[in-house]
Design a protein around this motif. Sequence first.
Motif, short mmCIF file in Angstrom:
data_model
loop_
_atom_site.label_atom_id
_atom_site.label_comp_id
_atom_site.label_asym_id
_atom_site.label_seq_id
_atom_site.Cartn_x
_atom_site.Cartn_y
_atom_site.Cartn_z
N ASP A 245 0.83 -1.20 0.00
CA ASP A 245 0.00 0.00 0.00
C ASP A 245 0.87 1.26 0.00
N GLY B 214 -6.70 -4.87 5.50
CA GLY B 214 -6.14 -3.53 5.34
C GLY B 214 -6.94 -2.74 4.33
N ASP B 215 -6.80 -1.44 4.40
CA ASP B 215 -7.42 -0.55 3.43
C ASP B 215 -6.34 0.44 3.04
N PRO B 216 -6.00 0.59 1.77
CA PRO B 216 -6.69 0.12 0.57
C PRO B 216 -6.22 -1.23 0.02
N GLU B 217 -5.49 -2.02 0.83
CA GLU B 217 -5.09 -3.34 0.32
C GLU B 217 -6.30 -4.18 -0.08
N ARG C 148 -7.55 -7.48 11.42
CA ARG C 148 -8.49 -7.03 10.39
C ARG C 148 -7.80 -7.14 9.04
N LYS D 296 0.94 4.94 1.60
CA LYS D 296 0.26 5.61 2.72
C LYS D 296 0.28 7.12 2.65
N PHE E 45 -3.57 -9.55 9.73
CA PHE E 45 -2.82 -8.68 8.81
C PHE E 45 -1.42 -8.57 9.39
N ASN F 281 -2.35 -6.55 12.75
CA ASN F 281 -3.70 -5.99 12.88
C ASN F 281 -4.70 -7.13 12.83
N GLU G 141 4.08 -4.79 12.40
CA GLU G 141 2.85 -4.71 13.19
C GLU G 141 1.90 -5.84 12.82
N1 GLY Z 1 -3.17 0.09 4.83
C1 GLY Z 1 -2.77 -0.06 6.15
C2 GLY Z 1 -3.82 -0.42 7.08
O1 GLY Z 1 -4.93 -0.76 6.70
O2 GLY Z 1 -3.55 -0.37 8.27
#
Ligand code: GLY
Length: 230
Positions: free
Chosen positions: A25, A102-105, A100, A27, A82, A98, A96
């Motif tokens: 992505d 990702g956005d915009p992945e 969830r 950023k 993620f 997450n 890191e």
């Molecule tokens: N694109 C990074 C995120 O969703 O955290």
Amino acid sequence: MKGIELSVFIITDGNSYKLLPEAKDYKRIGAGDTGLNTGGMGAVSPVPFADVAFMEKVRTTIINPTMSGLKSEGIEYKGFIFFGLINVKGDPFVIEYNARLGDPESEAIIPRIKSDLFDLLEGVANGDLDKRIIEIDDRYCAAVMLASGGYPGHYEKGFEIRGSGRTNDCILFHAGTKIADGKLVTSGGRVLAVSAFGKTLKDALEGSYRNAGLVEFRNIYYRTDIGFDL
Ligand code: GLY
């Protein structure tokens, strides 16, 4: 750590997991990854340097130990993980986690999942993900985010969005849009993601940018260098 970042995703029912397509992505607001951080200005999938050997390292040194760690700590985790990774001279390291996607992945990876996503989610819920099939489209997918000028600082909204009906061979993911008085208008900083497929990364980007150029709203802004570093 110095290297190129990428985002790797799995879906798990707590026992087995399926690897989803990986993505990179973009950023920051400005070309060349300059300026302020945003919610994401674009993404591409697959990531050319994430070849079979690299992804094998990701599986054996990161994903599998993560799954074992969750189990040994008695955490029944069901859903997406993620992994925000960095490629340091061919070796993946975790920046890191997450819990969830990702956005915009997502706008670049979900189109590449050819099998029924609902079937995978049902496999998570029922605990039989190992019996489900995941099929990934080999093609590249590129997502370019159309934003309101001024974002991520102050920006105006409520501008009519024209031309979305002229787009073709792409998917428009609505982020900051709404219908007002029967018209599609901007209602956020990041407005629409334009995702397109291609046999090569260049073709996918060409499709996204061609369609991005068909959409119009006042103060439209998008990065013109998504994927170019790859
Ligand atoms: N694109 C990074 C995120 O969703 O955290």
